[in-house]
Design a protein around this motif. Structure first.
Motif, PDB file in Angstrom:
ATOM      1  N   ARG A   6       0.801  51.225  20.503  1.00  0.00           N
ATOM      2  CA  ARG A   6       1.941  52.129  20.273  1.00  0.00           C
ATOM      3  C   ARG A   6       2.933  51.531  19.291  1.00  0.00           C
ATOM      4  O   ARG A   6       3.486  52.232  18.445  1.00  0.00           O
ATOM      5  CB  ARG A   6       2.620  52.450  21.604  1.00  0.00           C
ATOM      6  N   ILE A   7       3.166  50.220  19.380  1.00  0.00           N
ATOM      7  CA  ILE A   7       4.073  49.559  18.442  1.00  0.00           C
ATOM      8  C   ILE A   7       3.507  49.619  17.030  1.00  0.00           C
ATOM      9  O   ILE A   7       4.228  49.920  16.073  1.00  0.00           O
ATOM     10  CB  ILE A   7       4.342  48.103  18.879  1.00  0.00           C
ATOM     11  N   LEU A   8       2.226  49.348  16.876  1.00  0.00           N
ATOM     12  CA  LEU A   8       1.590  49.429  15.558  1.00  0.00           C
ATOM     13  C   LEU A   8       1.656  50.846  15.004  1.00  0.00           C
ATOM     14  O   LEU A   8       1.952  51.049  13.814  1.00  0.00           O
ATOM     15  CB  LEU A   8       0.134  48.956  15.639  1.00  0.00           C
ATOM     16  N   GLY A   9       1.431  51.829  15.850  1.00  0.00           N
ATOM     17  CA  GLY A   9       1.535  53.223  15.425  1.00  0.00           C
ATOM     18  C   GLY A   9       2.943  53.578  14.983  1.00  0.00           C
ATOM     19  O   GLY A   9       3.138  54.283  13.980  1.00  0.00           O
ATOM     20  N   ARG A  10       3.943  53.084  15.704  1.00  0.00           N
ATOM     21  CA  ARG A  10       5.336  53.344  15.309  1.00  0.00           C
ATOM     22  C   ARG A  10       5.668  52.663  13.987  1.00  0.00           C
ATOM     23  O   ARG A  10       6.378  53.218  13.169  1.00  0.00           O
ATOM     24  CB  ARG A  10       6.310  52.878  16.391  1.00  0.00           C
ATOM     25  N   LEU A  11       5.175  51.443  13.780  1.00  0.00           N
ATOM     26  CA  LEU A  11       5.426  50.755  12.510  1.00  0.00           C
ATOM     27  C   LEU A  11       4.845  51.526  11.331  1.00  0.00           C
ATOM     28  O   LEU A  11       5.483  51.639  10.280  1.00  0.00           O
ATOM     29  CB  LEU A  11       4.857  49.335  12.550  1.00  0.00           C
ATOM     30  N   VAL A  14       7.037  54.711  10.929  1.00  0.00           N
ATOM     31  CA  VAL A  14       8.345  54.378  10.370  1.00  0.00           C
ATOM     32  C   VAL A  14       8.221  54.090   8.877  1.00  0.00           C
ATOM     33  O   VAL A  14       9.025  54.571   8.069  1.00  0.00           O
ATOM     34  CB  VAL A  14       8.973  53.183  11.129  1.00  0.00           C
ATOM     35  N   THR A  15       7.225  53.325   8.493  1.00  0.00           N
ATOM     36  CA  THR A  15       7.031  52.994   7.072  1.00  0.00           C
ATOM     37  C   THR A  15       6.752  54.241   6.251  1.00  0.00           C
ATOM     38  O   THR A  15       7.378  54.461   5.199  1.00  0.00           O
ATOM     39  CB  THR A  15       5.877  51.988   6.916  1.00  0.00           C
ATOM     40  N   VAL A 135      14.762  64.299   6.493  1.00  0.00           N
ATOM     41  CA  VAL A 135      13.311  64.171   6.255  1.00  0.00           C
ATOM     42  C   VAL A 135      12.735  63.077   7.149  1.00  0.00           C
ATOM     43  O   VAL A 135      11.657  63.249   7.729  1.00  0.00           O
ATOM     44  CB  VAL A 135      13.020  63.896   4.764  1.00  0.00           C
ATOM     45  N   TYR A 136      13.442  61.974   7.275  1.00  0.00           N
ATOM     46  CA  TYR A 136      12.971  60.908   8.159  1.00  0.00           C
ATOM     47  C   TYR A 136      12.884  61.399   9.600  1.00  0.00           C
ATOM     48  O   TYR A 136      11.921  61.111  10.306  1.00  0.00           O
ATOM     49  CB  TYR A 136      13.886  59.680   8.093  1.00  0.00           C
ATOM     50  N   TRP A 137      13.882  62.150  10.041  1.00  0.00           N
ATOM     51  CA  TRP A 137      13.860  62.668  11.404  1.00  0.00           C
ATOM     52  C   TRP A 137      12.664  63.595  11.619  1.00  0.00           C
ATOM     53  O   TRP A 137      12.001  63.519  12.651  1.00  0.00           O
ATOM     54  CB  TRP A 137      15.154  63.415  11.715  1.00  0.00           C
ATOM     55  N   VAL A 138      12.396  64.467  10.642  1.00  0.00           N
ATOM     56  CA  VAL A 138      11.275  65.397  10.781  1.00  0.00           C
ATOM     57  C   VAL A 138       9.956  64.650  10.908  1.00  0.00           C
ATOM     58  O   VAL A 138       9.100  65.006  11.727  1.00  0.00           O
ATOM     59  CB  VAL A 138      11.228  66.372   9.575  1.00  0.00           C
ATOM     60  N   LEU A 139       9.786  63.588  10.127  1.00  0.00           N
ATOM     61  CA  LEU A 139       8.503  62.883  10.118  1.00  0.00           C
ATOM     62  C   LEU A 139       8.372  61.841  11.223  1.00  0.00           C
ATOM     63  O   LEU A 139       7.282  61.675  11.782  1.00  0.00           O
ATOM     64  CB  LEU A 139       8.281  62.217   8.758  1.00  0.00           C
ATOM     65  N   GLY A 140       9.426  61.113  11.524  1.00  0.00           N
ATOM     66  CA  GLY A 140       9.281  60.020  12.474  1.00  0.00           C
ATOM     67  C   GLY A 140      10.373  59.881  13.502  1.00  0.00           C
ATOM     68  O   GLY A 140      10.161  59.281  14.553  1.00  0.00           O
ATOM     69  N   GLY A 141      11.551  60.388  13.234  1.00  0.00           N
ATOM     70  CA  GLY A 141      12.671  60.186  14.138  1.00  0.00           C
ATOM     71  C   GLY A 141      12.607  60.988  15.417  1.00  0.00           C
ATOM     72  O   GLY A 141      13.188  60.596  16.422  1.00  0.00           O
ATOM     73  N   ARG A 142      11.892  62.101  15.390  1.00  0.00           N
ATOM     74  CA  ARG A 142      11.798  62.929  16.599  1.00  0.00           C
ATOM     75  C   ARG A 142      11.045  62.242  17.717  1.00  0.00           C
ATOM     76  O   ARG A 142      11.131  62.627  18.870  1.00  0.00           O
ATOM     77  CB  ARG A 142      11.098  64.254  16.279  1.00  0.00           C
ATOM     78  N   PHE A 143      10.284  61.212  17.368  1.00  0.00           N
ATOM     79  CA  PHE A 143       9.457  60.528  18.356  1.00  0.00           C
ATOM     80  C   PHE A 143       9.897  59.078  18.545  1.00  0.00           C
ATOM     81  O   PHE A 143       9.097  58.232  18.929  1.00  0.00           O
ATOM     82  CB  PHE A 143       7.992  60.569  17.921  1.00  0.00           C
TER      83      PHE A 143
END
Length: 152
Positions: A6-11, A14-15, A135-143
């Motif tokens: 999960r940490i690798l997936g978040r990294l 985020v990138t 844009v960041y929220w739409v792609l990654g911040g919501r999770f």
């Protein structure tokens, strides 16, 4: 092992989200100058050339955004991940602040002649940061929140 995945997936998320948000900020800045040129009067270039040059300049601006806004943006991202902040308003405000702080860092290096005008440069940078934050929220911040239970 599951937590490490999960940490690798978040990294990775985020990138990817940060890069796309920087591209969005670059498009806002470059597009604003194109709109200003159109409003100033007739343009003698073909539209295809203007479009290509706008994409080129937006890529350059995105590179500067990625470098100069990295420190404040990564701080906001880490805070959001640790505290599982998933609200769009947080990311929009953090994006605007990261844009302004990145612009201040860019300006502090003496790369821009003179002081910026409040009505033009600072508002444009803040608006680009707001868009990048959204844009960041739409792609990654919501999770956000790799230690919390994933959103179903």
């Amino acid at each position: 092992m599951r937590t490490l995945g999960r940490i690798l997936g978040r990294l990775i998320t985020v990138t990817f989200s940060y890069v796309i948000a920087c591209v969005a900020a670059g498009l806002i800045v470059a597009g604003s100058y194109v709109v200003q040129a159109y409003m100033a009067g007739p343009v003698d270039f073909p539209r295809s050339q203007i479009f290509a040059e706008t994409l080129y300049v937006s890529g350059l601006v995105a590179t500067f955004v990625a470098v100069y806004a990295f420190a404040p943006a990564i701080l906001a991202i880490v805070v959001a991940e640790v505290f599982a902040i998933r609200r769009a308003l947080y990311y929009v405000i953090a994006g605007g602040l990261a844009g302004l702080l990145g612009y201040a860092g860019f300006n502090a290096r003496g790369l821009i002649e003179g002081a910026p005008e409040l009505g033009s440069d600072l508002l444009l940078v803040a608006a680009a940061g707001f868009v990048a934050g959204f844009v960041y929220w739409v792609l990654g911040g919501r999770f956000a929140g790799f230690l919390k239970r994933p959103v179903s």
